[in-house]
Design a protein around this motif. Structure first.
Motif, PDB file in Angstrom:
ATOM      1  N   VAL A  71       5.365  13.714 -15.500  1.00  0.00           N
ATOM      2  CA  VAL A  71       5.480  12.998 -14.349  1.00  0.00           C
ATOM      3  C   VAL A  71       4.938  13.279 -12.986  1.00  0.00           C
ATOM      4  O   VAL A  71       4.865  14.334 -12.346  1.00  0.00           O
ATOM      5  CB  VAL A  71       7.153  13.177 -13.571  1.00  0.00           C
ATOM      6  N   THR A  72       4.194  12.560 -12.080  1.00  0.00           N
ATOM      7  CA  THR A  72       3.477  12.819 -11.376  1.00  0.00           C
ATOM      8  C   THR A  72       4.436  12.061  -9.574  1.00  0.00           C
ATOM      9  O   THR A  72       5.211  10.751  -9.982  1.00  0.00           O
ATOM     10  CB  THR A  72       1.932  11.650 -10.943  1.00  0.00           C
ATOM     11  N   VAL A  73       4.791  12.550  -8.777  1.00  0.00           N
ATOM     12  CA  VAL A  73       5.295  12.643  -8.012  1.00  0.00           C
ATOM     13  C   VAL A  73       4.929  12.258  -6.721  1.00  0.00           C
ATOM     14  O   VAL A  73       4.124  13.179  -5.911  1.00  0.00           O
ATOM     15  CB  VAL A  73       6.692  13.097  -7.902  1.00  0.00           C
ATOM     16  N   TRP A  74       4.652  11.521  -5.685  1.00  0.00           N
ATOM     17  CA  TRP A  74       4.258  10.962  -4.397  1.00  0.00           C
ATOM     18  C   TRP A  74       5.040  11.216  -3.256  1.00  0.00           C
ATOM     19  O   TRP A  74       6.314  10.852  -3.148  1.00  0.00           O
ATOM     20  CB  TRP A  74       3.849   9.543  -3.975  1.00  0.00           C
ATOM     21  N   ARG A  75       4.980  12.153  -2.229  1.00  0.00           N
ATOM     22  CA  ARG A  75       5.573  12.793  -1.264  1.00  0.00           C
ATOM     23  C   ARG A  75       5.245  12.192  -0.063  1.00  0.00           C
ATOM     24  O   ARG A  75       3.947  11.489  -0.095  1.00  0.00           O
ATOM     25  CB  ARG A  75       5.559  13.861  -1.230  1.00  0.00           C
ATOM     26  N   PRO A  76       6.184  11.885   1.404  1.00  0.00           N
ATOM     27  CA  PRO A  76       5.724  11.380   2.582  1.00  0.00           C
ATOM     28  C   PRO A  76       4.472  12.009   3.032  1.00  0.00           C
ATOM     29  O   PRO A  76       4.547  10.887   4.246  1.00  0.00           O
ATOM     30  CB  PRO A  76       7.373  11.597   2.807  1.00  0.00           C
ATOM     31  N   ASP A  77       4.143  12.848   2.957  1.00  0.00           N
ATOM     32  CA  ASP A  77       3.143  13.000   3.122  1.00  0.00           C
ATOM     33  C   ASP A  77       1.962  13.245   3.495  1.00  0.00           C
ATOM     34  O   ASP A  77       0.905  13.506   3.439  1.00  0.00           O
ATOM     35  CB  ASP A  77       3.320  15.047   4.043  1.00  0.00           C
ATOM     36  N   GLY A  78       1.685  12.327   1.795  1.00  0.00           N
ATOM     37  CA  GLY A  78       1.089  12.123   1.597  1.00  0.00           C
ATOM     38  C   GLY A  78       0.046  12.871   0.313  1.00  0.00           C
ATOM     39  O   GLY A  78      -0.829  12.135  -0.485  1.00  0.00           O
ATOM     40  N   THR A  79       0.823  13.619   0.277  1.00  0.00           N
ATOM     41  CA  THR A  79       0.265  14.795  -1.420  1.00  0.00           C
ATOM     42  C   THR A  79       1.157  14.709  -2.093  1.00  0.00           C
ATOM     43  O   THR A  79       1.957  12.887  -2.311  1.00  0.00           O
ATOM     44  CB  THR A  79       1.438  16.381  -0.496  1.00  0.00           C
ATOM     45  N   GLU A  80       0.990  14.758  -3.102  1.00  0.00           N
ATOM     46  CA  GLU A  80       1.528  14.496  -4.987  1.00  0.00           C
ATOM     47  C   GLU A  80       1.789  15.668  -5.508  1.00  0.00           C
ATOM     48  O   GLU A  80       0.911  16.614  -5.025  1.00  0.00           O
ATOM     49  CB  GLU A  80       1.547  13.187  -5.751  1.00  0.00           C
TER      50      GLU A  80
ATOM     51  N   LEU B  14      14.058  15.401  -6.731  1.00  0.00           N
ATOM     52  CA  LEU B  14      13.185  14.740  -6.499  1.00  0.00           C
ATOM     53  C   LEU B  14      14.142  15.336  -4.972  1.00  0.00           C
ATOM     54  O   LEU B  14      15.027  15.626  -4.681  1.00  0.00           O
ATOM     55  CB  LEU B  14      13.643  13.381  -6.815  1.00  0.00           C
ATOM     56  N   ALA B  15      13.121  15.047  -3.875  1.00  0.00           N
ATOM     57  CA  ALA B  15      13.731  14.910  -2.165  1.00  0.00           C
ATOM     58  C   ALA B  15      13.503  13.625  -1.658  1.00  0.00           C
ATOM     59  O   ALA B  15      13.328  12.984  -2.553  1.00  0.00           O
ATOM     60  CB  ALA B  15      12.676  16.082  -2.235  1.00  0.00           C
ATOM     61  N   VAL B  16      14.379  13.929  -0.987  1.00  0.00           N
ATOM     62  CA  VAL B  16      14.630  12.235  -0.056  1.00  0.00           C
ATOM     63  C   VAL B  16      13.528  12.103   0.645  1.00  0.00           C
ATOM     64  O   VAL B  16      12.922  12.737   1.059  1.00  0.00           O
ATOM     65  CB  VAL B  16      15.267  12.658   1.112  1.00  0.00           C
ATOM     66  N   GLY B  17      12.547  10.301  -0.125  1.00  0.00           N
ATOM     67  CA  GLY B  17      11.554  10.061   0.377  1.00  0.00           C
ATOM     68  C   GLY B  17      10.942  10.229  -0.447  1.00  0.00           C
ATOM     69  O   GLY B  17       9.703   9.716  -1.351  1.00  0.00           O
ATOM     70  N   ASP B  18      10.967  11.212  -1.785  1.00  0.00           N
ATOM     71  CA  ASP B  18       9.898  11.487  -3.529  1.00  0.00           C
ATOM     72  C   ASP B  18      10.058  10.451  -3.500  1.00  0.00           C
ATOM     73  O   ASP B  18      11.244   8.938  -3.918  1.00  0.00           O
ATOM     74  CB  ASP B  18      10.431  11.985  -3.791  1.00  0.00           C
ATOM     75  N   VAL B  19       9.005   9.568  -4.008  1.00  0.00           N
ATOM     76  CA  VAL B  19       8.322   8.268  -5.391  1.00  0.00           C
ATOM     77  C   VAL B  19       7.834   8.877  -6.387  1.00  0.00           C
ATOM     78  O   VAL B  19       7.351   9.271  -6.267  1.00  0.00           O
ATOM     79  CB  VAL B  19       7.923   7.325  -4.777  1.00  0.00           C
ATOM     80  N   VAL B  20       8.313   8.230  -7.133  1.00  0.00           N
ATOM     81  CA  VAL B  20       7.657   8.641  -8.674  1.00  0.00           C
ATOM     82  C   VAL B  20       6.978   7.572  -9.119  1.00  0.00           C
ATOM     83  O   VAL B  20       7.144   6.063  -9.074  1.00  0.00           O
ATOM     84  CB  VAL B  20       9.294   8.816 -10.139  1.00  0.00           C
TER      85      VAL B  20
ATOM     86  N   THR C   3       0.639  -1.358   0.374  1.00  0.00           N
ATOM     87  CA  THR C   3      -0.052  -0.309  -0.119  1.00  0.00           C
ATOM     88  C   THR C   3       0.842   1.163   0.081  1.00  0.00           C
ATOM     89  O   THR C   3       2.576   1.121   0.143  1.00  0.00           O
ATOM     90  CB  THR C   3      -0.513  -0.212   1.391  1.00  0.00           C
ATOM     91  N   ARG C   4       0.218   2.454  -0.051  1.00  0.00           N
ATOM     92  CA  ARG C   4       0.967   3.771  -0.347  1.00  0.00           C
ATOM     93  C   ARG C   4       1.480   3.692   0.978  1.00  0.00           C
ATOM     94  O   ARG C   4       2.567   4.229   0.948  1.00  0.00           O
ATOM     95  CB  ARG C   4       0.008   4.725  -0.880  1.00  0.00           C
ATOM     96  N   ALA C   5       0.593   3.245   1.854  1.00  0.00           N
ATOM     97  CA  ALA C   5       1.400   3.976   3.064  1.00  0.00           C
ATOM     98  C   ALA C   5       2.424   3.552   3.912  1.00  0.00           C
ATOM     99  O   ALA C   5       2.991   4.080   4.558  1.00  0.00           O
ATOM    100  CB  ALA C   5      -0.237   3.759   4.268  1.00  0.00           C
ATOM    101  N   GLU C   6       2.758   2.211   3.164  1.00  0.00           N
ATOM    102  CA  GLU C   6       3.922   0.948   3.744  1.00  0.00           C
ATOM    103  C   GLU C   6       5.479   1.361   2.842  1.00  0.00           C
ATOM    104  O   GLU C   6       5.867   1.295   3.745  1.00  0.00           O
ATOM    105  CB  GLU C   6       3.521  -0.358   3.939  1.00  0.00           C
ATOM    106  N   LEU C   7       4.897   3.085   1.868  1.00  0.00           N
ATOM    107  CA  LEU C   7       6.115   3.239   1.953  1.00  0.00           C
ATOM    108  C   LEU C   7       7.177   3.445   2.291  1.00  0.00           C
ATOM    109  O   LEU C   7       8.460   4.118   2.721  1.00  0.00           O
ATOM    110  CB  LEU C   7       6.261   4.163   0.161  1.00  0.00           C
ATOM    111  N   TRP C   8       6.381   4.874   2.777  1.00  0.00           N
ATOM    112  CA  TRP C   8       7.580   5.191   4.377  1.00  0.00           C
ATOM    113  C   TRP C   8       7.884   5.275   5.642  1.00  0.00           C
ATOM    114  O   TRP C   8       6.990   4.313   5.649  1.00  0.00           O
ATOM    115  CB  TRP C   8       6.977   6.371   4.072  1.00  0.00           C
ATOM    116  N   PRO C   9       8.483   5.313   5.961  1.00  0.00           N
ATOM    117  CA  PRO C   9       9.759   6.071   6.390  1.00  0.00           C
ATOM    118  C   PRO C   9      11.341   5.441   4.846  1.00  0.00           C
ATOM    119  O   PRO C   9      11.058   4.920   5.058  1.00  0.00           O
ATOM    120  CB  PRO C   9       9.951   6.331   7.667  1.00  0.00           C
ATOM    121  N   LEU C  10      10.664   6.978   3.825  1.00  0.00           N
ATOM    122  CA  LEU C  10      12.759   6.777   3.267  1.00  0.00           C
ATOM    123  C   LEU C  10      13.566   7.591   4.105  1.00  0.00           C
ATOM    124  O   LEU C  10      13.309   8.404   4.261  1.00  0.00           O
ATOM    125  CB  LEU C  10      12.267   6.535   2.112  1.00  0.00           C
TER     126      LEU C  10
END
Length: 274
Positions: free
Chosen positions: A137-146, A163-169, A14-21
């Motif tokens: 390019v759509t990028v997911w941020r660790p705070d749940g935004t994109e 990309l910042a640390v924790g960002d995911v394409v 799930t998206r929530a399980e991606l972080w922390p990075l």
């Protein structure tokens, strides 16, 4: 190559399980570059393939390619779209750009769109495709935004991007308006099996406008837009405006060669799309 510093492998579903990075983590999709050389600072691999993203989504707005979509799947779209979306006359360009990635069929079946974009190499074949077709390019941020950013702003230099640390394409998008254009493609490399030294792509939109994208020759994409077919002088003036330090300088071609030949190829494309 074995990555001896890696201590853990995570496969979030799930998206929530991606972080922390953090800086010691790497996103794993195809892994063709990740496992090709030592990664001394790496501690964890985060395998995003378990998220189950559909590789390709077609809609009236265009094409969405998941970050986990492979180069082979992008290539296969060219033939498939000819039957399913005949108005998308730019479809052959998808396969053409894949050929800018000199690699074996095994690499094509493994390397991914997201990896190619995130590495941000000048010769990134998917970057060439996105630059020519107004890709975003759509990028997911660790705070749940994109956020969504044009690839021409995403790539900021050789192996550099926003990309910042924790960002995911998450994905890339090719708009339908650009897909309805006619295209012309040129690629040169210093040897038959060498990495692309210059990639120039032209696009003639249905409103008559011309778009010209230069990649590989420059450390980041450069795109020229004109409301009609430009004159040779207008094209040359745009070319002259590319800053001196932006021409790629590596083992695959000197900056002077890239600069001179880029203009030759651009003029060929201008004439072809006139």
């Amino acid at each position: 190559m074995d990555l001896h510093t890696v201590e853990a492998l995570r496969s979030p579903t799930t998206r929530a399980e991606l972080w922390p990075l953090d800086a010691g983590d790497a996103i794993l999709s195809g892994g063709t570059w990740l496992f090709s050389e030592p990664q001394p600072g790496l501690r964890r691999l985060i395998d995003v393939t378990a998220l189950g993203w559909p590789p390709i989504t077609l809609s009236d707005s265009g094409i969405e390619l998941a970050a986990t979509c492979t180069v082979a799947q992008v290539s296969g779209l060219s033939a498939g779209l000819a039957a399913s979306h005949p108005r998308w006359t730019a479809a052959p360009l998808l396969h053409q750009c894949c050929t800018a990635l000199v690699a074996s069929p095994k690499i094509w079946r493994t390397a991914t769109v997201g990896g190619n974009v995130c590495l941000s190499f000048p010769a990134g074949s998917m970057i060439s495709l996105l630059s020519a077709l107004d890709g975003t390019v759509t990028v997911w941020r660790p705070d749940g935004t994109e956020y969504v950013v044009p690839v021409t702003d995403f790539v900021t230099g050789a192996s550099a991007n926003v990309l910042a640390v924790g960002d995911v394409v998450r994905s890339v998008h090719l708009p339908a308006a650009a897909l309805t254009a006619g295209t012309a493609y040129r690629k040169l490399a210093p040897s038959p099996l060498g990495r692309s030294g210059i990639v120039v792509i032209g696009r003639r939109d249905i409103d008559g406008g011309l778009v010209l994208a230069v990649t590989a020759a420059t450390v980041r994409p450069y795109v020229f837009r004109h409301p009609s077919v430009p004159t040779s002088d207008e094209l040359a003036a745009w070319h002259a405006g590319i800053p001196e330090g932006q021409w790629t300088d590596d083992a695959h071609g000197d900056p002077d060669w890239r600069r001179a030949v880029t203009l030759v190829l651009a003029e060929q494309i201008r004439a072809e799309l006139s």
